[in-house]
Design an enzyme around this catalytic site. Structure first.
Site, PDB file in Angstrom:
ATOM      1  N   HIS A 144      47.187  43.121  35.303  1.00 30.98           N
ATOM      2  CA  HIS A 144      47.851  43.862  36.371  1.00 30.98           C
ATOM      3  C   HIS A 144      48.376  45.176  35.800  1.00 30.98           C
ATOM      4  CE1 HIS A 144      47.410  40.240  38.642  1.00 30.98           C
ATOM      5  NE2 HIS A 144      48.203  39.560  37.834  1.00 30.98           N
TER       6      HIS A 144
ATOM      7  N   GLU B 204      54.356  38.838  36.727  1.00 30.61           N
ATOM      8  CA  GLU B 204      54.353  37.572  37.466  1.00 30.61           C
ATOM      9  C   GLU B 204      54.725  36.398  36.569  1.00 30.61           C
ATOM     10  OE1 GLU B 204      50.335  37.639  38.957  1.00 30.61           O
ATOM     11  OE2 GLU B 204      49.585  36.409  37.307  1.00 30.61           O
TER      12      GLU B 204
ATOM     13  N   LYS C 116      33.909  39.116  42.519  1.00 33.55           N
ATOM     14  CA  LYS C 116      34.497  40.338  43.054  1.00 33.55           C
ATOM     15  C   LYS C 116      34.219  41.523  42.128  1.00 33.55           C
ATOM     16  CE  LYS C 116      38.208  37.953  45.543  1.00 33.55           C
ATOM     17  NZ  LYS C 116      39.677  37.832  45.744  1.00 33.55           N
TER      18      LYS C 116
ATOM     19  N   HIS D  46      44.812  37.598  31.380  1.00 37.98           N
ATOM     20  CA  HIS D  46      45.031  36.186  31.660  1.00 37.98           C
ATOM     21  C   HIS D  46      44.024  35.702  32.688  1.00 37.98           C
ATOM     22  CE1 HIS D  46      47.388  38.413  34.665  1.00 37.98           C
ATOM     23  NE2 HIS D  46      47.224  37.380  35.482  1.00 37.98           N
TER      24      HIS D  46
ATOM     25  N   ARG E 216      39.978  43.237  37.462  1.00 39.33           N
ATOM     26  CA  ARG E 216      39.171  42.095  37.040  1.00 39.33           C
ATOM     27  C   ARG E 216      38.036  42.531  36.115  1.00 39.33           C
ATOM     28  NH1 ARG E 216      40.198  41.626  42.528  1.00 39.33           N
ATOM     29  NH2 ARG E 216      41.356  39.747  43.144  1.00 39.33           N
TER      30      ARG E 216
ATOM     31  N   SER F 160      39.710  34.869  37.971  1.00 36.29           N
ATOM     32  CA  SER F 160      39.046  35.886  37.159  1.00 36.29           C
ATOM     33  C   SER F 160      39.844  36.231  35.912  1.00 36.29           C
ATOM     34  CB  SER F 160      38.836  37.152  37.994  1.00 36.29           C
ATOM     35  OG  SER F 160      40.069  37.591  38.526  1.00 36.29           O
TER      36      SER F 160
ATOM     37  N   LYS G  74      52.825  44.535  38.976  1.00 37.65           N
ATOM     38  CA  LYS G  74      52.777  43.132  39.380  1.00 37.65           C
ATOM     39  C   LYS G  74      53.063  42.200  38.204  1.00 37.65           C
ATOM     40  CE  LYS G  74      49.835  39.759  41.741  1.00 37.65           C
ATOM     41  NZ  LYS G  74      48.441  39.310  41.925  1.00 37.65           N
TER      42      LYS G  74
ATOM     43  N   GLN H 115      41.682  38.807  34.173  1.00 37.30           N
ATOM     44  CA  GLN H 115      42.337  39.895  34.894  1.00 37.30           C
ATOM     45  C   GLN H 115      43.563  40.383  34.152  1.00 37.30           C
ATOM     46  OE1 GLN H 115      45.040  38.081  38.272  1.00 37.30           O
ATOM     47  NE2 GLN H 115      43.099  36.932  38.221  1.00 37.30           N
TER      48      GLN H 115
END
Length: 422
Positions: A111, A136, A303, A278, A297, A107, A134, A109
């Protein structure tokens, strides 16, 4: 130190999501099988989790004790400095290590940062399941593609001028403000971020009848046998058609006009901080992050879409994809590279040992988790040794020096996530 072993095997958790690769071609399924996990050959295997997150915790090999339970009983394996620095409780680690096998785009998205994560978790614990941020890092282990952060404003302005379907989603005054923000006389900072936010918000909140009509026109233009006018960059056309084949009629496809499209080869890595949009598109990666499962998202997903929180939580920093690249530092022997993103919770070591070669790894001032992504070999530490095969996962306690030895005819490739208190 207690008499408990400082190095021991873990059973990771395998996650089956619809964007994962079919079991027969998924590295996640192959690695999970090496740990004794029964594989459903008809399912897509997307993620292998290695850590203490309660959504999918790793376990010791007896299958009954989670890693966090074991570490709670033996906190010396985490180390006093890490316990104090990160205020970790109940045997939880500051980082989560994953393998991702991506067949279908994830998706659109972002964070949340720590304060936003706390707010979202308090309001919707059913959706935002922890209160941590989050950040990453994605490290390619096969050719890998992704959408990664906002393009430079000049690139987005060019797409507004040469892509009428994209431009149709943005009010004329917002288009002009973004174009004006790229001129030498434009004010820096706040004006440019406001212009980018207005364009992105307009696209992501466009009425369904409008974006579906424009997307239909775009796909028709890109697939017309009469040729494409104006001519899009090859990568953009390839990406749009790929996303449309996977998510027909989805607003997230228009993010291809605003986000950087990156293609990584094995060994290359990118980092994404809080508030950076991203979407991973294809390939297999080692992914490491702060221990969290918070995802906001807004497209390319069946979702829940939380467009208001995604729009409000972005940093609106526009920059080339090179901004996100993590350049590794090479160790003394050249066999190990250090990927050290700009956050304290994690870093990753990648070791590539030719057959028969060995390398000493000094003790780390914190815990680590290692997975062999290729080949086989042996781990040796002061109190023991064990063989390690492709897909097997091991925990290494704080203060434990290791010797790695590659066995067999192939290189031993080991990825090891760790945290130290600095």
């Amino acid at each position: 130190m207690s008499d408990v072993s400082t190095v021991f095997q873990l059973i990771p958790a395998a996650q089956k999501y619809d964007w994962g690769k079919p079991a027969k071609s998924s590295s996640v399924a192959r690695f999970a099988s090496a740990s004794g996990i029964t594989i459903d050959e008809s399912a897509p295997y997307a993620e292998l989790w290695m850590g203490t997150h309660p959504s999918a915790p790793s376990r010791l090999t007896d299958g009954t004790v989670t890693l966090s339970e074991h570490l709670q009983r033996h906190p010396e394996l985490i180390g006093a400095k890490v316990l104090e620095r990160f205020h970790v409780e109940n045997g939880n680690l500051p980082f989560l290590l994953k393998i991702l096998a991506i067949d279908k785009a994830l998706s659109i998205q972002t964070h949340p940062d720590k304060s936003m994560a706390e707010k979202l978790h308090a309001e919707r614990p059913d959706i935002y399941k922890d209160d941590n941020h989050k950040p990453e890092m994605a490290l390619a282990i096969t050719p890998f593609t992704a959408l990664c952060g906002f393009q430079p404003l000049e690139s987005i302005a060019a797409r507004l001028e040469d892509s009428p379907e994209f431009a149709a989603l943005v009010p004329p005054e917002d288009r002009q403000k973004l174009i004006d923000s790229t001129t030498p006389s434009a004010e820096d900072g706040a004006q440019q971020k406001a212009a980018l936010r207005a364009v992105f918000t307009a696209v992501m909140t466009a009425p369904e009848h409008l974006f579906k009509e424009q997307l239909s026109l775009l796909i028709q233009r890109y697939t017309s046998s009469a040729g494409v006018q104006p001519t899009p960059p090859d990568d953009l056309k390839e990406l749009v058609l790929r996303l449309h084949s996977q998510f027909p009629g989805d607003i997230g496809i228009f993010c291809a006009f605003m986000l950087n499209y990156v293609k990584l080869t094995p060994g290359e890595a990118i980092f994404l901080g809080a508030g950076e949009p991203h979407a991973y598109v294809s390939g297999d990666i080692v992914e490491c992050m702060a221990t969290s499962d918070n995802v906001i998202r807004a497209g390319l997903t069946p979702k829940l879409r939380d467009v208001p929180n995604l729009v409000s939580g972005l940093t609106y920093v526009a920059a080339p994809s090179s901004k996100h690249v993590v350049k590794p530092a090479t160790g003394p022997s050249g066999a190990t590279k250090l990927y050290d993103p700009p956050v304290p919770e994690f870093a990753v070591l990648q070791t590539v040992l030719p057959a028969g070669a060995s390398e000493e790894h000094p003790a780390l001032d914190g815990p680590s988790i290692a997975i062999a992504t290729h080949g086989r070999g042996k781990l040796t530490w002061p109190d023991g040794e064990t063989e390690i095969n492709t897909g097997e996962v091991f925990f290494v306690g704080a203060g434990t020096p290791l010797r790695l030895t590659s066995q067999g005819e192939a290189d031993l490739v080991l990825h090891r996530a760790f945290v130290e208190a600095t």
